[in-house]
Design a protein around this motif. Structure first.
Motif, PDB file in Angstrom:
ATOM      1  N   LEU A  66      -9.027  -5.058   0.701  1.00 37.23           N
ATOM      2  CA  LEU A  66     -10.170  -4.872  -0.194  1.00 37.23           C
ATOM      3  C   LEU A  66     -11.457  -5.424   0.414  1.00 37.23           C
ATOM      4  N   GLY A  67     -11.356  -5.992   1.599  1.00 31.99           N
ATOM      5  CA  GLY A  67     -12.563  -6.451   2.276  1.00 31.99           C
ATOM      6  C   GLY A  67     -12.960  -7.893   1.995  1.00 31.99           C
ATOM      7  N   ALA A  68     -12.148  -8.620   1.229  1.00 34.52           N
ATOM      8  CA  ALA A  68     -12.469 -10.014   0.916  1.00 34.52           C
ATOM      9  C   ALA A  68     -12.084 -10.919   2.091  1.00 34.52           C
ATOM     10  N   ASP A  69     -12.663 -12.109   2.128  1.00 35.45           N
ATOM     11  CA  ASP A  69     -12.209 -13.117   3.078  1.00 35.45           C
ATOM     12  C   ASP A  69     -11.094 -13.897   2.405  1.00 35.45           C
ATOM     13  N   VAL A  70      -9.961 -13.997   3.064  1.00 34.75           N
ATOM     14  CA  VAL A  70      -8.819 -14.678   2.465  1.00 34.75           C
ATOM     15  C   VAL A  70      -8.492 -15.929   3.272  1.00 34.75           C
ATOM     16  N   ARG A  93       6.813 -13.286   1.343  1.00 30.28           N
ATOM     17  CA  ARG A  93       6.298 -11.999   0.889  1.00 30.28           C
ATOM     18  C   ARG A  93       5.129 -12.113  -0.080  1.00 30.28           C
ATOM     19  N   THR A  94       5.204 -13.043  -1.013  1.00 29.45           N
ATOM     20  CA  THR A  94       4.123 -13.109  -1.992  1.00 29.45           C
ATOM     21  C   THR A  94       2.806 -13.537  -1.338  1.00 29.45           C
ATOM     22  N   ARG A  95       2.882 -14.536  -0.465  1.00 28.73           N
ATOM     23  CA  ARG A  95       1.650 -15.026   0.154  1.00 28.73           C
ATOM     24  C   ARG A  95       1.051 -13.966   1.086  1.00 28.73           C
ATOM     25  N   VAL A  96       1.890 -13.397   1.930  1.00 33.26           N
ATOM     26  CA  VAL A  96       1.399 -12.382   2.868  1.00 33.26           C
ATOM     27  C   VAL A  96       0.869 -11.172   2.110  1.00 33.26           C
ATOM     28  N   SER A  97       1.556 -10.833   1.032  1.00 30.35           N
ATOM     29  CA  SER A  97       1.179  -9.678   0.249  1.00 30.35           C
ATOM     30  C   SER A  97      -0.198  -9.875  -0.418  1.00 30.35           C
ATOM     31  N   PHE A  98      -0.439 -11.060  -0.961  1.00 35.28           N
ATOM     32  CA  PHE A  98      -1.767 -11.345  -1.529  1.00 35.28           C
ATOM     33  C   PHE A  98      -2.827 -11.343  -0.427  1.00 35.28           C
ATOM     34  N   GLU A  99      -2.465 -11.922   0.732  1.00 28.60           N
ATOM     35  CA  GLU A  99      -3.428 -11.984   1.828  1.00 28.60           C
ATOM     36  C   GLU A  99      -3.787 -10.579   2.296  1.00 28.60           C
ATOM     37  N   GLN A 100      -2.759  -9.752   2.450  1.00 24.45           N
ATOM     38  CA  GLN A 100      -2.965  -8.374   2.881  1.00 24.45           C
ATOM     39  C   GLN A 100      -3.794  -7.611   1.851  1.00 24.45           C
ATOM     40  N   ALA A 101      -3.466  -7.797   0.578  1.00 27.43           N
ATOM     41  CA  ALA A 101      -4.194  -7.111  -0.500  1.00 27.43           C
ATOM     42  C   ALA A 101      -5.675  -7.485  -0.456  1.00 27.43           C
ATOM     43  N   GLY A 102      -5.960  -8.784  -0.334  1.00 28.06           N
ATOM     44  CA  GLY A 102      -7.350  -9.252  -0.302  1.00 28.06           C
ATOM     45  C   GLY A 102      -8.086  -8.702   0.910  1.00 28.06           C
ATOM     46  N   VAL A 149      -0.042  -3.399  -5.897  1.00 33.54           N
ATOM     47  CA  VAL A 149      -0.214  -3.979  -7.224  1.00 33.54           C
ATOM     48  C   VAL A 149      -1.167  -5.180  -7.161  1.00 33.54           C
ATOM     49  N   ARG A 150      -1.042  -5.968  -6.108  1.00 34.91           N
ATOM     50  CA  ARG A 150      -1.924  -7.146  -5.983  1.00 34.91           C
ATOM     51  C   ARG A 150      -3.353  -6.728  -5.667  1.00 34.91           C
ATOM     52  N   MET A 151      -3.504  -5.605  -4.955  1.00 40.48           N
ATOM     53  CA  MET A 151      -4.858  -5.066  -4.768  1.00 40.48           C
ATOM     54  C   MET A 151      -5.462  -4.702  -6.115  1.00 40.48           C
ATOM     55  N   ALA A 152      -4.673  -4.048  -6.953  1.00 43.97           N
ATOM     56  CA  ALA A 152      -5.173  -3.645  -8.268  1.00 43.97           C
ATOM     57  C   ALA A 152      -5.585  -4.873  -9.084  1.00 43.97           C
ATOM     58  N   VAL A 153      -4.773  -5.924  -9.007  1.00 41.79           N
ATOM     59  CA  VAL A 153      -5.073  -7.148  -9.773  1.00 41.79           C
ATOM     60  C   VAL A 153      -6.331  -7.822  -9.230  1.00 41.79           C
ATOM     61  N   LEU A 154      -6.401  -8.003  -7.917  1.00 45.33           N
ATOM     62  CA  LEU A 154      -7.558  -8.689  -7.334  1.00 45.33           C
ATOM     63  C   LEU A 154      -8.838  -7.887  -7.559  1.00 45.33           C
ATOM     64  N   TYR A 155      -8.736  -6.560  -7.429  1.00 46.14           N
ATOM     65  CA  TYR A 155      -9.923  -5.729  -7.627  1.00 46.14           C
ATOM     66  C   TYR A 155     -10.409  -5.820  -9.072  1.00 46.14           C
TER      67      TYR A 155
END
Lengths: 180, 361
Positions: free
Chosen positions: B97-101, B85-94, B331-337
């Motif tokens: 937001l339009g980033a390359d993950v 969940r954590t890895r997929v969630s960060f990947e999805q969040a990135g 939440v991870r979108m908010a952090v990465l952004y």
């Protein structure tokens, strides 16, 4: 907030009259289409849109859908807004095939409106997008022109135009300030 | 209003904030680039991140949820421990937001050929990256990495130290149900000694004004802690209540959080048997009845159903486990952004963005 000397440009009554006129103009331009969607740009644009919708209901007897939009993530200059939390956007039933009026408090460089138009695309293909602003202060950096304007206020770049809305700030006023 | 990531020194994670303040006064002026722990974030910083996650959640739930916010940015997730969940969630969040993950896992990278953490980071650093999301079995590894990269480092769980984004999503989930956390009772049940989630959550919930009570087998408590006591400030968890038993912990709680019990703990002699653990510390419907009406049942996942949490309550009406996962992306979108969006610059005529008055237009 900053060490500025504030000057009131529009009073509460001025704002009320300007909004009433814009409401009539929107109805005239859109032939009182009941599909009409007013989309307020967070934060103050949302309150302006709600008031326009209330005016339209009083004048024409139908209440246009009011949506909210936070175009922050579509900006080309996120540094301007990166300190603010992003807010949920909500446009009930989308905008497919409907006339949309984007509503904001101040029009300045045009960059927010460009971002808002792009963000709006995710909610469907509007039949037409128009723009209503309470104040146009000039200094456009993009080819964007409002369809409905409360008041044109020529300004210098160093000045700040602060729109105060009762729902947020306790009273209605448009105030001119200066950068510190 | 302060930008959640710009008010502190860079990378204060492991050391205490006041030590940083004394030793690295200059770095206090440098925008924060990393998220290593929640202990040096203020209530306002956390609130800003959670507010931001509200908007992110709405975007993530759209049919078309692609945004251009981090277009052109590269985020690498580097997981030295297994995770879904954590890895997929960060990947999805990135990606939203339009980033390359790009995902790097220990088993499929040169780490399995014996490359050191330092050299792995230097290699990735040479490929111009913007953020490194790190999970590592050793506490402090993300902090170590901050000294060897220009990228923003996000701690996705390090050893028994911290898991800040999990705690942010837990706060976010609870806030969406109960509103203000002040005075709310949060019971955390399970492996408190080894759990980075427990440590981060205790800090997070206490910071937001909740009363936190923990319950766990004595063998899984730090040595100097005792059942049925309230910790003093010397422990770093002032006010944390250690319940005498699970029932006391859960009694009139607004939030009950069951922690995953790891098989390794039993093998190492911390637990007599999983069945005994389940009897004495497992969360079941009977124990949930002791909690307040409307109490939430949480679990950071993955769940051992039938051990620390009974299947019926794990999927019952009080469970917000799946909601936690959904909120994790927001939440991870908010952090990465917040970390990766271009920093604030003095833009002439841009107005003061932080008080939201006239920046637009």
């Amino acid at each position: 907030m900053t060490n500025e000397i504030d000057r009131v440009l529009l009073s509460q009554d001025d704002i009320r009259r300007a909004m009433t006129r814009i409401s009539h103009e929107i109805l005239e331009q859109n032939r009182a289409s009941s599909d009409l969607v007013l989309v307020g740009v967070h934060t103050r644009g949302v309150h302006v849109a709600r008031r326009l919708a209330a005016n339209i209901e009083r004048i024409e007897g139908f209440s246009p859908v009011v949506g909210t939009l936070d175009p922050r993530l579509w900006r080309d200059d996120p540094d301007v807004a990166s300190g603010q939390p992003s807010l949920p956007s909500d446009i009930p039933n989308g905008v497919d095939g409907k006339p949309v009026v984007i509503v904001d408090d101040v029009l300045y460089t045009g960059r927010t409106i460009r971002a808002a138009m792009e963000a709006l695309l995710d909610f469907g293909r509007a039949s037409r997008i128009q723009l209503a602003v309470l104040v146009d202060r000039g200094h456009r950096e993009l080819p964007i022109r409002p369809d409905f304007i409360g008041k044109n206020i020529p300004t210098a770049r160093g000045e700040r135009v602060l729109v105060r809305i009762a729902e947020i700030d306790g009273d209605d006023a448009v105030v001119l300030g200066y950068e510190d | 209003m302060t930008n959640p990531m710009t008010t502190h020194g860079s990378g204060a994670g492991i050391e205490l904030a006041h030590e940083i303040a004394a030793e690295e006064v200059e770095t206090m002026l440098v925008p924060r680039q990393h998220l290593l722990d929640l202990d040096d974030l203020s209530v306002a910083d956390i609130t800003d991140l959670l507010d931001s996650a509200e908007g992110m959640l709405e975007i993530a739930s759209r049919d078309n949820h692609k945004t251009p916010a981090l277009r052109g940015k590269t985020i690498i997730t580097m997981f030295f421990e297994n995770s879904t969940r954590t890895r997929v969630s960060f990947e999805q969040a990135g990606k939203i937001l339009g980033a390359d993950v790009i995902n790097v896992t220990a088993s499929a990278s040169s780490v399995s050929k014996g490359e050191s953490l330092l050299n792995t980071v230097k290699t990735l650093q040479a490929m111009s990256i913007d953020a490194l999301v790190v999970r590592h079995p050793h506490s402090g590894a993300p902090y170590f990495i901050t000294n060897h990269t220009d990228a923003s480092v996000v701690n996705a769980g390090d050893g028994t130290h911290a898991h800040p984004t999990q705690s942010l999503l837990d706060l976010f989930t609870v806030r969406n149900h109960v509103g203000d956390l002040v005075g709310k009772k949060v019971a955390i049940v399970g492996d408190v000694l080894y759990s980075r989630v427990a440590r981060s959550d205790i800090i997070a919930f206490q910071k937001m004004g909740a009363e936190v009570v923990v319950s766990c087998p004595n063998t899984l408590l730090p040595d100097e802690w005792q059942w049925d006591s309230t910790l003093g400030s010397e422990t770093g968890f002032a006010g944390l209540r250690l319940a005498a038993n699970v029932d006391e912990a859960v009694d009139s709680a607004d939030v009950v959080m069951a922690l995953r019990i790891q098989q390794e703990r039993q093998d190492s002699g911390h637990l007599p048997s999983l069945r005994e653990y389940s009897d004495r510390w497992g969360i079941n419907s009977k124990r949930m009845e002791l909690a307040n009406d409307g109490a939430l049942l949480m679990h950071p996942g993955p769940m051992n159903e039938g051990v620390e949490i009974a299947s019926d309550v794990a999927h019952g009406f009080q469970s917000v486990v799946e909601e936690q996962v959904r909120n994790g992306v927001a939440v991870r979108m908010a952090v990465l952004y917040t970390l990766c969006a271009p920093g604030k610059s003095a833009r002439i005529g841009g107005g003061d963005a932080s008080n939201g008055e006239e920046t637009k237009s």
